[in-house]
Design an enzyme around this catalytic site. Structure first.
Site, mmCIF file in Angstrom:
data_model
loop_
_atom_site.group_PDB
_atom_site.id
_atom_site.type_symbol
_atom_site.label_atom_id
_atom_site.label_comp_id
_atom_site.label_asym_id
_atom_site.label_seq_id
_atom_site.Cartn_x
_atom_site.Cartn_y
_atom_site.Cartn_z
ATOM 1 N N ALA A 95 -6.710 -39.931 36.599
ATOM 2 C CA ALA A 95 -5.577 -40.055 38.667
ATOM 3 C C ALA A 95 -5.166 -38.607 38.096
ATOM 4 O O ALA A 95 -5.286 -38.342 39.322
ATOM 5 C CB ALA A 95 -5.057 -40.943 38.211
ATOM 6 N N TYR A 96 -5.517 -38.153 37.009
ATOM 7 C CA TYR A 96 -4.942 -36.355 36.723
ATOM 8 C C TYR A 96 -5.072 -35.620 37.388
ATOM 9 O O TYR A 96 -4.732 -34.331 37.938
ATOM 10 C CB TYR A 96 -4.152 -36.668 35.125
ATOM 11 N N PHE A 97 -6.606 -35.212 37.113
ATOM 12 C CA PHE A 97 -7.758 -34.021 37.145
ATOM 13 C C PHE A 97 -7.435 -33.961 38.869
ATOM 14 O O PHE A 97 -7.801 -32.333 39.418
ATOM 15 C CB PHE A 97 -9.039 -33.850 36.185
#
Length: 267
Positions: free
Chosen positions: A163-165
């Protein structure tokens, strides 16, 4: 008069660094800009106690400093933050978008809500802050500089940050777009991006993993937040650089070490 003072025709330009309350990279950037003669705006949301400590330390050194509080995922608070800076100082010369969230989570456990929140904070929060600051900067004769913080791992994502990238992946394209938009309004406004590599290892990182991280870089060592702060200085001072994305990663993005897969955020 310093290079930065000449650039903005002011002995003490105003710099806002988001996410600079907690003792992480943003805090080091704020302190470095203070050492260059800037007036400093420290931003925090939940780390207000740490932010006030930093502000007190800077004031004791003669640096004019204020603290602003805002939740980066709430656009109206971000816009109000920029307004508060301008109301206080009458200008905003430098914005460094360092605020971000990350937390390891297995792909099977990532929810749509997780993805939305990452985009709300890391992507939309950066955009709103940059747009609000940029539209103020275009009204200033000497313009201003915006520096967004991305992540080296965009080209080599590691596990458990699905979800971060994506939220950080938008930063580089956003930087180029805003560089064009704002320069069309004022040629003295520049927007750039830094992709930090392993510059701040977590205290919980096992010794073996720390060694692996060190070995994963081309320079065979881990960097420091000061390396990122120095890159910020370069992008502020060099008035012929805009729309650029600079890795500060010890060569990690160009050096293959397929044996390393870490579940820790190491940027």
């Amino acid at each position: 008069m310093s290079r930065i003072a000449k650039l903005f025709a002011d002995p003490h330009p105003v710099a806002l660094v988001t996410g600079s309350g907690a003792p992480r990279v943003g805090n080091v950037i704020a302190r470095h800009l203070a050492s260059l003669g800037c007036r400093i705006v420290i931003h925090a949301n939940s780390s207000m106690e740490a932010a006030e400590r930093t502000a007190s330390e800077l004031r004791s050194e003669g640096v004019e400093t204020i603290v602003v509080q805002a939740s980066i995922e709430k656009s109206e608070q971000v816009e109000r933050m920029i307004e508060e800076v301008v109301e206080t100082f009458g200008r905003l010369d430098i914005l460094v978008n360092s605020a971000a969230i990350w937390e390891p989570k297995r792909l099977e456990d990532v929810t749509p809500e997780d993805v939305r929140r990452y985009f709300e904070v890391n992507t939309l929060g950066t955009f709103v802050a940059a747009r609000s600051a940029g539209l103020q900067m275009v009204t200033q004769p000497k313009g201003g500089v915006i520096i967004n913080i991305g992540d080296w791992g965009l080209v080599r994502p590691y596990l458990d940050h699905a979800a971060y990238f994506p939220s950080k992946g938008a930063i580089e394209g956003m930087t180029r777009s805003l560089a064009v938009e704002l320069a069309e309004r004022n040629r003295a406004v520049r927007v750039n991006c830094i992709h930090p590599g392993p510059v701040l290892l977590g205290d919980d990182l096992p010794t073996a993993t720390q060694a692996a991280v060190m070995g994963s870089t081309l320079l065979k060592r881990v960097g420091t937040p000061e390396h990122v702060a120095h890159a910020v200085q370069f992008l502020v001072e060099n008035d012929f650089v805009t729309g650029a994305a600079i890795p500060v990663d010890g060569g990690r993005t160009i050096y293959a070490d397929d044996g390393l897969q870490t579940k820790h955020k190491i940027g």
